[in-house]
Motif scaffolding. Structure first.
Motif, PDB file in Angstrom:
ATOM      1  N   LEU A 226      32.469  44.384  97.187  1.00  0.00           N
ATOM      2  CA  LEU A 226      31.730  43.301  97.834  1.00  0.00           C
ATOM      3  C   LEU A 226      32.635  42.184  98.337  1.00  0.00           C
ATOM      4  N   LEU A 227      33.944  42.334  98.182  1.00  0.00           N
ATOM      5  CA  LEU A 227      34.862  41.251  98.511  1.00  0.00           C
ATOM      6  C   LEU A 227      34.831  40.929  99.999  1.00  0.00           C
ATOM      7  N   GLN A 228      34.740  39.641 100.299  1.00  0.00           N
ATOM      8  CA  GLN A 228      34.753  39.165 101.679  1.00  0.00           C
ATOM      9  C   GLN A 228      36.028  38.387 102.001  1.00  0.00           C
ATOM     10  N   GLN A 229      36.591  37.702 100.992  1.00  0.00           N
ATOM     11  CA  GLN A 229      37.804  36.924 101.211  1.00  0.00           C
ATOM     12  C   GLN A 229      38.803  37.220 100.094  1.00  0.00           C
ATOM     13  N   MET A 230      40.011  37.639 100.482  1.00  0.00           N
ATOM     14  CA  MET A 230      41.099  37.864  99.530  1.00  0.00           C
ATOM     15  C   MET A 230      42.288  37.027  99.968  1.00  0.00           C
ATOM     16  N   VAL A 231      42.659  36.039  99.149  1.00  0.00           N
ATOM     17  CA  VAL A 231      43.746  35.124  99.489  1.00  0.00           C
ATOM     18  C   VAL A 231      44.792  35.190  98.370  1.00  0.00           C
ATOM     19  N   LEU A 232      45.911  35.840  98.672  1.00  0.00           N
ATOM     20  CA  LEU A 232      47.022  35.967  97.718  1.00  0.00           C
ATOM     21  C   LEU A 232      48.287  35.328  98.273  1.00  0.00           C
ATOM     22  N   SER A 233      48.149  34.457  99.237  1.00  0.00           N
ATOM     23  CA  SER A 233      49.297  33.921  99.955  1.00  0.00           C
ATOM     24  C   SER A 233      50.148  32.985  99.108  1.00  0.00           C
ATOM     25  N   PHE A 234      51.413  32.892  99.497  1.00  0.00           N
ATOM     26  CA  PHE A 234      52.389  31.977  98.914  1.00  0.00           C
ATOM     27  C   PHE A 234      52.498  32.143  97.398  1.00  0.00           C
ATOM     28  N   ASN A 235      52.832  33.380  97.029  1.00  0.00           N
ATOM     29  CA  ASN A 235      53.206  33.706  95.670  1.00  0.00           C
ATOM     30  C   ASN A 235      54.564  34.394  95.724  1.00  0.00           C
ATOM     31  N   GLN A 236      54.832  35.267  94.772  1.00  0.00           N
ATOM     32  CA  GLN A 236      56.096  36.002  94.761  1.00  0.00           C
ATOM     33  C   GLN A 236      55.823  37.499  94.671  1.00  0.00           C
ATOM     34  N   LEU A 237      54.765  37.925  95.311  1.00  0.00           N
ATOM     35  CA  LEU A 237      54.375  39.331  95.277  1.00  0.00           C
ATOM     36  C   LEU A 237      55.345  40.164  96.108  1.00  0.00           C
TER      37      LEU A 237
END
Length: 772
Positions: A226-237
């Motif tokens: 059901l995810l509509q928004q995924m925000v993983l920005s500005f990390n160290q992935l």
């Protein structure tokens, strides 16, 4: 005027406030009617105690005993029994932690303390609220880690801890499988992302922006259906983007910016037909990402490969922001089918090719940023249809020709950046009353007078052109190139109003020597009495060392004498050099024909290859004709130039798996394959460090024939070393809008310390030369 950083910060803060406040309002609807509800005596005393903990709470007087009706108390909601179920406050100045006594509100379901200047860690007693459905503590100064009992808050559906100072891992959240909103942005959370996140099948919004998460993105995150928004920005992935993210069919916003992600954009993304924004802008580069509302970001990574043509199948896409990765190849013409697109940024990548005419169909486009690539050619007139365009950035490429008629129709332009190209003719004069930035320096503009509607509001520069003293912007002249420098650019004169190269070609600039030479259009040739003009009479054009700009990859470099050093003699090096601009190999007088009129070519060059250890050879070098140059970080051997390519290899190593005849042979390879279509033993030792002279002739008649001549003397032999039947039409697959191709060289040293040098080169499609 505010800086870009200030604008971005202001917009982000406004969006954050709006999103968090809207989230809070969702919790304010009480589950009862309009009748008065008397507060339960136990919670009356609890509220009095809580007000005493938060000194300076200017609404605490409404929590006194004199107000029996729960509805009259600021930020308080009660159930039918008068028990407090919601405490929702915002923009307060508590400057204190959440008190441990918060657990006394045993029926509390909604706790919102938004931008209340809360400090200290989260109390352990917060975990003793089993009915808590929504916890919104965004925009405070809460520190410490998540309390040990946080996993007991299994009823939570809405968790916002964004913009605080909380640190540590988030494994304690793994049991909160009923969450629909999870926002931890702008904190100091660290560790890896738990694979259990895939169990959050009711989650619609996930925002981990601006933390310290490391490791790879769990493939299980593709199960959050059901995810509509995924925000993983500005990390160290790090690592690649999982293909499984392409299963999130409801995804509208995807943000992976500011990490260390590698690999290409997954093909599975073509299934994300709900996606509205796809952005890959480098966070450190000057960009306009802050203008994109709720953007999907993949910026500031190490993503490679080309822009997938399949993105054109995403009809709702509004933004493609792909700046400062390692993306290569050309702009897919199919992107012109994305009629809703508002933002297109491909800046600061090693991309090449020309701007497709189809981009002019994007009539909703407000931002076009192609800065810092290796794009070339004229800007198509179809861009004049982009009447909504506000930001046009073409800085630091190899564009040539005039652009003034195109910009004249852009009435909404706010920023025009054209610096460091080869534009000529009249200065662009956009008829925009909102213009703020006008940067056209370091080109070859010769004339024009520009008057903005509000000169005092515009920052501008026209330095380092070939403008006459009478040419001005807002009545003020600027510092120009010298007459000698301008004349070296295909004879351009200061203030000249005529077209470059007689209007039938373009000026190819060699950046290393600061000179240019006219490259004529098909059916035109250089005037014998004026080499700066193209006149009718030729069927082709020429490029040669010292007259064309050379784009370099890998270990390649240009020496002071103009030679190209592809590899330096160090093992496991890759180097490539391609001439720019391109040459036209097909002429389409009838656009319906399959290959139009196919032109032949002659490539004449000399090279030297040193031996490896004990006389052993390295991987050798190859001459290549290709539709695309290699990308930064990609293989630059024959396999790195794509399927639409033909190569002639000079190989000094025997590879049994590639069916090589020996360790000293010449071969013709098509489609990037390491296996030769045809091969022959070289008549000379290829890797003896001596100069070899080579002629490669392509005759398009009778289905196409490629002949390779090799000699130690600078005179072409009568007998070719290798003859192969090759159809460039079948391999290169040209069209009327795609008939220009790159010529260049690639080399690999392999495990041996082999050096490869191109001493001189010339490529021509001129019929007179081909007949010799």
């Amino acid at each position: 005027m505010p800086t870009h950083a200030e604008l971005r910060q202001g917009v982000e803060l406004s969006l954050l406030l709006l999103l968090l406040l809207l989230g809070s309002l969702a919790c304010l609807v009480p589950p009862w009617g309009a009748a008065a509800v008397r507060v339960h005596p136990r919670d009356v005393s609890n509220l009095a105690w809580l007000a005493s903990e938060w000194n300076g709470f200017n609404g605490s007087d409404t929590w006194s005993l004199s107000y029996a009706d729960c509805r009259a108390m600021e930020g308080i909601r009660c159930d039918r029994d008068g028990r407090v179920i919601a405490i929702e406050l915002g923009l307060k100045n508590f400057q204190a932690p959440i008190p441990a006594m918060i657990s006394r509100f045993t029926r509390l379901r909604y706790l919102t303390l938004l931008f209340c200047q809360l400090t200290g860690p989260l109390p352990n007693t917060l975990c003793d609220l089993p009915s808590l459905v929504s916890l919104n503590l965004g925009g405070n100064s809460i520190s410490g880690t998540l309390p040990d009992g946080f996993s007991r808050l299994v009823s939570l559906e809405y968790l916002i801890l964004g913009v605080n100072r909380i640190s540590g891992p988030i494994d304690l959240l793994s049991s909160l499988v009923h969450l629909t909103h999870l926002n931890l942005r702008q904190n100091f959370f660290n560790g890896s992302l738990p694979s259990e996140l895939g169990n959050f099948t009711t989650l619609t919004v996930l925002n981990f922006d601006g933390n310290l998460f490391s490791g790879s993105i769990p493939p299980s995150m593709g199960e959050m259906s059901l995810l509509q928004q995924m925000v993983l920005s500005f990390n160290q992935l790090s690592g690649t983007i999982p293909d499984s993210l392409g299963h999130l069919r409801g995804l509208t916003h995807l943000a992976l910016a500011g990490n260390q992600l590698t690999g290409s954009i997954p093909d599975s993304f073509s299934a994300l037909d709900s996606l509205t924004d796809l952005c890959m802008v480098h966070g450190g580069a000057w960009s306009m990402v802050y203008l994109v509302p709720t953007p999907s970001i993949l910026m500031d990574n190490l993503l490679s490969g080309s822009i997938p043509t399949a993105l054109a199948s995403l009809p709702k896409l509004r933004a493609i922001m792909a700046s400062s990765n390692q993306l290569s190849g050309s702009i897919p013409a199919a992107l012109g089918d994305l009629l809703l697109l508002d933002y297109l940024s491909l800046s600061y990548n090693p991309m090449s090719g020309s701007i497709p005419t189809a981009i002019g169909k994007l009539t909703n486009l407000m931002l076009l940023d192609l800065s810092g690539n290796q794009f070339y050619g004229t800007v198509p007139s179809s861009l004049s249809d982009l009447s909504k365009l506000q930001y046009l950035f073409l800085t630091n490429n190899q564009f040539w020709g005039t652009i003034e008629p195109i910009t004249r129709t852009m009435r909404n332009l706010r920023m025009l950046f054209l610096s460091w190209n080869q534009f000529s003719g009249r200065l662009p004069s956009p008829a925009s009353s909102t213009l703020e930035q006008y940067q056209v320096d370091t080109n070859f503009f010769t004339h024009g007078e520009v008057k903005f509607k509000n000169c005092s509001a515009v920052t501008w520069t026209t330095d380092a052109n070939c403008l006459a003293a009478s040419a001005s912007v807002c009545g003020r002249a600027s510092t120009q190139r010298t007459a000698a420098v301008c004349a070296a650019f295909c004879g351009v004169e200061i203030g000249a109003t005529g077209p470059v190269c007689g209007g039938h070609g373009y000026c190819s600039v060699n950046a290393f020597i600061g000179e240019g030479e006219c490259v004529c259009d098909p059916n035109y040739m250089l005037d014998s009495s004026n080499t700066n003009a193209c006149v009718a009479g030729a069927t082709g054009a020429s490029l040669e060392s010292g007259s064309a700009y050379v784009s370099l990859w890998g270990s390649a470099s240009v020496l002071s004498n103009g030679s190209i050093l592809l590899t330096t003699g160090t093992p496991n090096q890759q180097g490539a050099a391609f001439a720019s601009p391109t040459l036209r190999l097909f002429h389409f007088p009838d656009k319906r024909s399959r290959c139009g009129t196919e032109l032949g070519f002659l490539a004449a060059f000399s090279f030297a290859m040193t031996p490896g250890n004990h006389g052993s050879g390295g991987e050798g070098l190859a001459f290549v004709v290709a539709a695309a140059s290699p990308g930064k970080g990609a293989s630059v051997g024959l396999g790195g130039v794509g399927r639409r390519s033909v190569g002639v290899e000079f190989d000094s190593v025997l590879s049994v798996k590639h069916s090589d005849p020996n360790d000293n042979h010449v071969g013709v390879n098509v489609g990037g394959s390491p296996v030769s279509l045809a091969s022959a033993t070289a008549p000379l030792i290829l890797n003896d460090a001596q100069t070899k002279h080579t002629w490669i002739r392509y005759d398009p008649t009778s289905g196409g024939t490629l002949r390779v001549f090799l000699s130690s003397d600078p005179v072409q032999p009568l007998t070719p070393t290798l003859t192969a039947s090759v159809s460039l039409c079948s391999i290169l697959k040209p069209t009327a809008s795609d008939s220009l191709f790159l010529f260049g060289f690639v080399a690999l040293s392999g495990s041996q310390p082999q050096a490869h040098t191109i001493l001189s080169w010339n490529v021509t499609t001129d019929a007179t030369t081909l007949a010799i």
